[in-house]
Design a protein around this motif. Structure first.
Motif, PDB file in Angstrom:
ATOM      1  N   THR A 321       0.828  -1.209   0.000  1.00 13.44           N
ATOM      2  CA  THR A 321       0.000   0.000   0.000  1.00 13.44           C
ATOM      3  C   THR A 321       0.857   1.251   0.000  1.00 13.44           C
ATOM      4  O   THR A 321       0.514   2.263  -0.645  1.00 13.44           O
ATOM      5  CB  THR A 321      -0.929  -0.002   1.224  1.00 13.44           C
ATOM      6  N   ASN A 322       1.963   1.205   0.715  1.00  8.77           N
ATOM      7  CA  ASN A 322       2.851   2.374   0.751  1.00  8.77           C
ATOM      8  C   ASN A 322       3.475   2.669  -0.605  1.00  8.77           C
ATOM      9  O   ASN A 322       3.978   3.776  -0.832  1.00  8.77           O
ATOM     10  CB  ASN A 322       3.947   2.162   1.799  1.00  8.77           C
ATOM     11  N   LYS A 323       3.440   1.679  -1.520  1.00 12.72           N
ATOM     12  CA  LYS A 323       3.983   1.887  -2.863  1.00 12.72           C
ATOM     13  C   LYS A 323       2.925   2.391  -3.840  1.00 12.72           C
ATOM     14  O   LYS A 323       3.255   2.854  -4.925  1.00 12.72           O
ATOM     15  CB  LYS A 323       4.571   0.579  -3.402  1.00 12.72           C
ATOM     16  N   GLN A 325       0.188   4.926  -5.079  1.00 11.39           N
ATOM     17  CA  GLN A 325      -0.131   6.335  -4.897  1.00 11.39           C
ATOM     18  C   GLN A 325      -1.631   6.605  -5.014  1.00 11.39           C
ATOM     19  O   GLN A 325      -2.176   7.443  -4.302  1.00 11.39           O
ATOM     20  CB  GLN A 325       0.628   7.181  -5.937  1.00 11.39           C
ATOM     21  N   GLN A 330      -5.408   1.445  -3.639  1.00 12.37           N
ATOM     22  CA  GLN A 330      -5.372   1.025  -2.242  1.00 12.37           C
ATOM     23  C   GLN A 330      -6.713   0.445  -1.810  1.00 12.37           C
ATOM     24  O   GLN A 330      -6.770  -0.584  -1.118  1.00 12.37           O
ATOM     25  CB  GLN A 330      -5.007   2.221  -1.359  1.00 12.37           C
ATOM     26  N   TYR A 371       5.706   2.911   8.892  1.00 12.51           N
ATOM     27  CA  TYR A 371       5.040   4.189   8.689  1.00 12.51           C
ATOM     28  C   TYR A 371       4.255   4.130   7.379  1.00 12.51           C
ATOM     29  O   TYR A 371       4.311   3.158   6.635  1.00 12.51           O
ATOM     30  CB  TYR A 371       6.050   5.335   8.658  1.00 12.51           C
ATOM     31  N   GLY A 372       3.534   5.170   7.111  1.00 12.34           N
ATOM     32  CA  GLY A 372       2.792   5.244   5.864  1.00 12.34           C
ATOM     33  C   GLY A 372       1.327   4.917   6.051  1.00 12.34           C
ATOM     34  O   GLY A 372       0.853   4.551   7.135  1.00 12.34           O
ATOM     35  N   ILE A 373       0.596   5.019   4.958  1.00 12.83           N
ATOM     36  CA  ILE A 373      -0.845   4.828   5.008  1.00 12.83           C
ATOM     37  C   ILE A 373      -1.233   3.361   5.117  1.00 12.83           C
ATOM     38  O   ILE A 373      -2.378   3.029   5.445  1.00 12.83           O
ATOM     39  CB  ILE A 373      -1.496   5.473   3.757  1.00 12.83           C
ATOM     40  N   GLY A 374      -0.287   2.454   4.873  1.00 11.41           N
ATOM     41  CA  GLY A 374      -0.605   1.030   4.952  1.00 11.41           C
ATOM     42  C   GLY A 374      -1.091   0.609   6.323  1.00 11.41           C
ATOM     43  O   GLY A 374      -2.005  -0.211   6.452  1.00 11.41           O
ATOM     44  N   ARG A 375      -0.524   1.184   7.375  1.00  9.03           N
ATOM     45  CA  ARG A 375      -0.955   0.833   8.729  1.00  9.03           C
ATOM     46  C   ARG A 375      -2.377   1.323   8.998  1.00  9.03           C
ATOM     47  O   ARG A 375      -3.127   0.704   9.763  1.00  9.03           O
ATOM     48  CB  ARG A 375       0.018   1.414   9.745  1.00  9.03           C
TER      49      ARG A 375
END
Length: 457
Positions: A321-323, A325, A330, A371-375
């Motif tokens: 997900t962090n990859k 955009q 997502q 970190y990032g939106i994946g969490r």
């Protein structure tokens, strides 16, 4: 000797003249006519053997001779006892196995034994192993392998001759030309008694070549009964349900079922986690996944392998997900994953607390924080699962198991970054505050319910 009936033991020694009170004992110390001695004792043995009615009697009968053998202190006496035991076995071959086991199981039977007793024992054992049947030889060989276990990586110089004679005895049994034991049984005992042969636990150097060559001789057989390249063949979900026996896995270890303890290739005996994850992360994979682990669909059984695979899938989704955009990409990834996870939750083959615990352990073992939106998407999916489980299962006794989610949130959100102002009309905003929503739900609904429960302490 506390476990032996003392009167029977003493009577046996007295009848055989092994207590120092008879003519036979004197002859054992002053060897002049071994043949006459052995003939005389054989007559006593023949009489006593007719009185033996059970294995226990045979063991008690053999015990004094083993003790006498191990207590011999001079070469003539040792030679006499050695000759005596061989003649007894020749007269009554059934005594070979009890004699061999008694010697190998004796507390003093180790590589610190004096060379006189050790060398005579190896000579006697080479004679004894020719009499028992294949089951008896297998028991004796197992005792020999247990002696191999105590060998150190470095053999002292003074013990090299002892180890060589011991090596000769082991090689005698392993040699297929001697027909003492079926090679398959020998290979099986080696794998069960000596689970070594790996870089972290190698065989003792003096036996390494002998054991490895013997095991490698079974590799053609292992290749003959295994499916070549099975670890690289993946089933097609939706079309392989009836052919899944080719990939049948152990429900806990995720290893292929092997029909024999043969030296299969490493790829054939390793856990097939990639194969199982490949199946799990596809839509409509439930039937095939259950078939792979050999569990019926209507059986309500927790399958930890599915929990592990789903945890790996969710962690993999975080990185993917962090990859990505685009929000649509997502959303597609996590809605598909949510459908997959909820299908297994509905079948009660995984538990929410189990998958949360697994994710917690795996993320805590990573080298750095995530970190990032994946969490955020992970928290959104866990929120869906939490609502589904709590709405379906109102048993509050299980609610404390879900508090591990608080620890998971602490691990995933170590930073003090402030949350954006929530907007229920914006789906991205809903995802971004999923962790806070889960925290609020646990602290305002679950924890008070646990405290108010009469079962709480």
């Amino acid at each position: 000797m506390a476990n032996i009936d003392e009167p029977i033991y003493l009577a046996c020694r007295r009848a055989l003249g092994l207590d120092g009170s008879s003519e036979i004992s004197g002859l054992l110390s002053n060897v002049q006519d071994i043949d006459a001695l052995t003939d005389h004792v054989i007559n006593v043995v023949r009489t006593k053997l007719r009185e033996q009615n059970s294995i226990r009697d045979v063991i008690i009968f053999v015990r004094p001779f083993v003790e006498l053998f191990m207590d011999s202190t001079n070469a003539p006496r040792m030679y006499t006892i050695n000759k005596l035991l061989k003649n007894m076995v020749e007269f009554h071959p059934a005594l070979a196995k009890p004699f061999a086991e008694g010697i190998l199981q004796h507390p003093r039977m180790n590589f610190t034994l004096p060379a006189l007793i050790w060398n005579s024992a190896m000579d006697l054992l080479q004679y004894l192993v020719r009499f028992p049947d294949y089951k008896g030889i297998r028991d004796i060989f197992k005792l020999l392998l247990e002696k191999v276990q105590v060998l150190m990586s470095h053999t002292p110089l003074q013990d090299i001759e002892k180890v060589f004679k011991f090596y000769t005895l082991v090689a005698l049994i392993m040699n297929p030309d001697n027909n003492l034991q079926l090679s398959y049984f020998i290979q099986n005992e080696i794998k069960q008694t000596l689970p070594w042969g790996k870089p972290e636990s190698p065989y003792p150097p003096c036996f390494s070549s002998l054991l490895l060559k013997f095991i490698d001789s079974f590799r053609p057989t292992a290749q003959l009964v295994s499916i070549t390249g099975r670890d690289m063949l993946y089933p097609i979900v939706g079309y392989s349900n009836y052919a899944s026996i080719l990939w049948r896995l152990h429900y806990a270890k995720l290893k292929f079922h092997q029909t024999a303890p043969l030296p299969f290739d490493r790829a054939q005996v390793q856990p097939q986690t990639e194969l199982f994850c490949y199946v799990i992360k596809q839509l409509n994979s439930r039937d095939l996944a259950f078939s792979l682990v050999g569990i019926a669909r209507n059986v309500k059984q927790r399958i930890t392998a599915i929990e592990e695979s789903l945890a790996d899938l969710l962690i993999w989704n975080i990185f993917e997900t962090n990859k990505i955009q685009e929000f649509e990409g997502q959303l597609h990834l996590w809605t598909v994953t949510a459908h997959i996870v909820l299908v297994y939750v509905q079948n009660v083959c995984i538990t929410l607390s189990g998958i949360l615990s697994t994710i917690n352990i795996k993320i805590a073992s990573l080298s750095g924080p995530l970190y990032g939106i994946g969490r955020d998407w992970l928290m959104w999916l866990i929120g869906q699962m939490l609502c589904h489980v709590l709405n379906k299962n109102h048993v509050k006794a299980t609610w404390p198991d879900y508090l591990i989610l608080l620890d998971l949130i602490r691990i995933l959100y170590p930073d003090n970054q402030s949350l954006p102002e929530p907007d229920y009309r914006d789906f991205q905003s809903v995802v971004s505050i999923a962790a806070a929503s889960n925290w609020y739900f646990l602290t305002t609904r679950v924890i008070p319910a646990i405290v108010a429960s009469p079962h709480s302490t």
